[in-house]
Design a protein around this motif. Structure first.
Motif, PDB file in Angstrom:
ATOM      1  N   MET A   1       0.855  -1.201   0.082  1.00 14.92           N
ATOM      2  CA  MET A   1       0.053  -0.188  -0.148  1.00 14.92           C
ATOM      3  C   MET A   1       0.988   1.260  -0.043  1.00 14.92           C
ATOM      4  SD  MET A   1      -3.027  -1.074   2.669  1.00 14.92           S
ATOM      5  CE  MET A   1      -1.862  -2.158   3.693  1.00 14.92           C
ATOM      6  N   ARG A   2       0.418   2.203  -0.714  1.00 16.02           N
ATOM      7  CA  ARG A   2       1.157   3.310  -0.846  1.00 16.02           C
ATOM      8  C   ARG A   2       0.128   4.747  -0.401  1.00 16.02           C
ATOM      9  NH1 ARG A   2       1.516   4.266  -5.981  1.00 16.02           N
ATOM     10  NH2 ARG A   2       0.392   2.184  -6.814  1.00 16.02           N
ATOM     11  N   GLY A   3       0.771   5.816   0.218  1.00 18.15           N
ATOM     12  CA  GLY A   3       0.363   6.909   0.730  1.00 18.15           C
ATOM     13  C   GLY A   3      -1.168   6.580   1.578  1.00 18.15           C
ATOM     14  N   ALA A   4      -0.849   5.462   2.287  1.00 19.98           N
ATOM     15  CA  ALA A   4      -1.910   5.230   3.218  1.00 19.98           C
ATOM     16  C   ALA A   4      -1.885   5.790   4.527  1.00 19.98           C
ATOM     17  CB  ALA A   4      -2.228   3.797   3.467  1.00 19.98           C
ATOM     18  N   ARG A   5      -2.162   7.143   4.582  1.00 18.59           N
ATOM     19  CA  ARG A   5      -1.781   8.182   5.765  1.00 18.59           C
ATOM     20  C   ARG A   5      -3.064   8.779   6.077  1.00 18.59           C
ATOM     21  NH1 ARG A   5       2.435  10.290   8.487  1.00 18.59           N
ATOM     22  NH2 ARG A   5       1.910  12.236   9.472  1.00 18.59           N
ATOM     23  N   THR A  17     -13.087   3.961  -0.334  1.00 17.58           N
ATOM     24  CA  THR A  17     -13.642   3.270  -1.444  1.00 17.58           C
ATOM     25  C   THR A  17     -12.672   2.851  -2.381  1.00 17.58           C
ATOM     26  OG1 THR A  17     -13.769   5.497  -2.638  1.00 17.58           O
ATOM     27  CG2 THR A  17     -15.653   4.820  -1.313  1.00 17.58           C
ATOM     28  N   GLY A  18     -13.324   1.892  -3.207  1.00 19.41           N
ATOM     29  CA  GLY A  18     -12.347   1.094  -4.253  1.00 19.41           C
ATOM     30  C   GLY A  18     -12.857   0.076  -4.941  1.00 19.41           C
ATOM     31  N   GLN A  19     -12.499  -0.203  -6.086  1.00 20.10           N
ATOM     32  CA  GLN A  19     -12.630  -1.561  -6.803  1.00 20.10           C
ATOM     33  C   GLN A  19     -12.361  -2.798  -5.946  1.00 20.10           C
ATOM     34  OE1 GLN A  19     -15.030  -1.528  -9.370  1.00 20.10           O
ATOM     35  NE2 GLN A  19     -15.151   0.586  -8.741  1.00 20.10           N
ATOM     36  N   SER A  20     -12.833  -4.010  -6.170  1.00 20.35           N
ATOM     37  CA  SER A  20     -12.409  -5.175  -5.518  1.00 20.35           C
ATOM     38  C   SER A  20     -10.862  -5.519  -6.096  1.00 20.35           C
ATOM     39  CB  SER A  20     -13.145  -6.453  -5.995  1.00 20.35           C
ATOM     40  OG  SER A  20     -14.475  -6.429  -5.628  1.00 20.35           O
ATOM     41  N   GLY A  21     -10.011  -5.959  -5.110  1.00 21.12           N
ATOM     42  CA  GLY A  21      -8.660  -5.971  -5.389  1.00 21.12           C
ATOM     43  C   GLY A  21      -7.739  -4.741  -5.331  1.00 21.12           C
ATOM     44  N   SER A  22      -8.463  -3.776  -4.791  1.00 24.35           N
ATOM     45  CA  SER A  22      -7.704  -2.460  -4.653  1.00 24.35           C
ATOM     46  C   SER A  22      -6.819  -2.366  -3.376  1.00 24.35           C
ATOM     47  CB  SER A  22      -8.514  -1.192  -5.003  1.00 24.35           C
ATOM     48  OG  SER A  22      -9.335  -1.299  -3.621  1.00 24.35           O
ATOM     49  N   GLY A  23      -6.957  -3.247  -2.560  1.00 28.38           N
ATOM     50  CA  GLY A  23      -6.405  -3.307  -1.420  1.00 28.38           C
ATOM     51  C   GLY A  23      -7.055  -2.687  -0.068  1.00 28.38           C
ATOM     52  N   LYS A  24      -8.371  -2.137  -0.399  1.00 27.11           N
ATOM     53  CA  LYS A  24      -8.925  -1.591   0.743  1.00 27.11           C
ATOM     54  C   LYS A  24      -9.398  -2.413   1.900  1.00 27.11           C
ATOM     55  CE  LYS A  24     -13.787  -1.877  -1.496  1.00 27.11           C
ATOM     56  NZ  LYS A  24     -13.262  -2.875  -2.243  1.00 27.11           N
ATOM     57  N   LEU A 177     -14.631   2.618   7.461  1.00 28.58           N
ATOM     58  CA  LEU A 177     -15.483   1.368   6.536  1.00 28.58           C
ATOM     59  C   LEU A 177     -14.958   1.391   5.434  1.00 28.58           C
ATOM     60  CD1 LEU A 177     -17.837   2.801   4.468  1.00 28.58           C
ATOM     61  CD2 LEU A 177     -18.765   3.422   6.892  1.00 28.58           C
ATOM     62  N   VAL A 178     -14.825   0.183   4.613  1.00 29.83           N
ATOM     63  CA  VAL A 178     -14.436   0.189   3.180  1.00 29.83           C
ATOM     64  C   VAL A 178     -15.754  -0.394   2.649  1.00 29.83           C
ATOM     65  CG1 VAL A 178     -12.158  -0.315   4.103  1.00 29.83           C
ATOM     66  CG2 VAL A 178     -13.780  -2.195   3.499  1.00 29.83           C
ATOM     67  N   THR A 179     -16.001   0.160   1.329  1.00 29.67           N
ATOM     68  CA  THR A 179     -16.967   0.065   0.646  1.00 29.67           C
ATOM     69  C   THR A 179     -16.773   0.439  -1.052  1.00 29.67           C
ATOM     70  OG1 THR A 179     -19.476   0.573   0.269  1.00 29.67           O
ATOM     71  CG2 THR A 179     -18.014   2.289   0.876  1.00 29.67           C
ATOM     72  N   HIS A 180     -17.548  -0.322  -1.914  1.00 29.19           N
ATOM     73  CA  HIS A 180     -17.286   0.024  -3.278  1.00 29.19           C
ATOM     74  C   HIS A 180     -18.739   0.842  -3.695  1.00 29.19           C
ATOM     75  CE1 HIS A 180     -20.215  -3.297  -3.284  1.00 29.19           C
ATOM     76  NE2 HIS A 180     -20.639  -2.833  -4.310  1.00 29.19           N
ATOM     77  N   SER A 193     -10.086   7.391  -1.483  1.00 26.29           N
ATOM     78  CA  SER A 193     -10.247   6.221  -2.741  1.00 26.29           C
ATOM     79  C   SER A 193      -9.023   5.383  -2.665  1.00 26.29           C
ATOM     80  CB  SER A 193     -10.699   6.931  -3.872  1.00 26.29           C
ATOM     81  OG  SER A 193      -9.753   7.789  -4.404  1.00 26.29           O
ATOM     82  N   MET A 194      -9.038   4.256  -3.073  1.00 21.98           N
ATOM     83  CA  MET A 194      -7.856   3.512  -3.214  1.00 21.98           C
ATOM     84  C   MET A 194      -8.019   2.564  -4.556  1.00 21.98           C
ATOM     85  SD  MET A 194      -6.533   0.854  -0.216  1.00 21.98           S
ATOM     86  CE  MET A 194      -4.878   0.972   0.062  1.00 21.98           C
ATOM     87  N   ALA A 195      -6.710   2.706  -5.214  1.00 20.98           N
ATOM     88  CA  ALA A 195      -6.581   2.213  -6.689  1.00 20.98           C
ATOM     89  C   ALA A 195      -5.099   1.451  -6.549  1.00 20.98           C
ATOM     90  CB  ALA A 195      -7.017   3.142  -7.693  1.00 20.98           C
TER      91      ALA A 195
END
Length: 205
Positions: A1-5, A17-24, A177-180, A193-195
């Motif tokens: 993971m990058r920039g997860a601050r 938020t983020g698509q499946s597999g994005s790491g959320k 919470l994480v959600t799409h 957002s996570m990608a």
């Protein structure tokens, strides 16, 4: 993971938020001390989780954290009331007071009449409300929610989310919470957002 601050304060709701597999989901489990972080650190109330013993982290997860999963993950052999009281029982609370506290939270979520039912005897929306009650019954500092309404239809999802976040905010519990689902993320105080493992803050709308 990058920039997860990022940080989350008392009673605040932060959505990722983020698509499946994005790491959320991996991010969520790192924050909860379930997965180790390869770089950087996760701090809770000023202490780095990486500096705590396994027993100390387990105690945090049991007593200071709450969890809501997509499919509730209720124990089928326990009643609704017993499922809700489980965090209190694991923390050493006697059965009577634990069940009484569970009953109070269930009443607040409109589930008082379902106390003696088993998970197989309630609907999907009711089951997820029980999962919310279980996550909040011990008044944790923070609740980690992984797609908490992902298994529900839109009407049930909206109702469960409103009750979940309303109760959390009223008792000063932070929520990550994480959600799409953009509609779910829109209820948060702040959104990221996570990608491809990179986390970026979203501008308020």
């Amino acid at each position: 993971m990058r920039g997860a601050r990022f940080s989350v304060g008392r009673g605040e709701v932060v959505a990722v938020t983020g698509q499946s597999g994005s790491g959320k989901s991996s991010l969520l489990y790192c924050l909860a001390g379930v997965l180790p972080v390869a770089r950087g650190e996760v701090r809770f109330e000023g202490r780095a989780l990486g500096e705590l013993s396994d027993d100390e982290v387990s105690t945090l997860r049991r007593e200071r954290f709450g969890f809501v999963f997509q499919y509730g993950e209720l124990l089928p052999e326990l009643t609704v009331e017993e499922n809700t009281a489980l965090p209190l029982r694991l923390a050493g609370r006697r059965k009577g007071p634990a069940l009484a506290a569970a009953g109070e939270v269930l009443e607040r979520l409109g589930l008082g009449g379902l106390r003696e039912r088993r998970p197989s005897q309630v609907s999907g929306g009711q089951s997820q409300r029980v999962a919310v009650a279980r996550a909040l019954v011990h008044r944790p500092a923070v609740v980690f929610a992984d797609e908490p309404t992902g298994s529900l239809d839109s009407a049930n999802a909206s109702a469960v989310l409103a009750e979940f976040l309303g109760l959390a905010r009223s008792q000063g519990t932070a929520v990550v919470l994480v959600t799409h689902d953009p509609a779910v993320a829109a209820q948060a105080d702040r959104r990221y957002s996570m990608a491809d493992g990179a986390l970026s803050p979203e501008e308020p709308v």
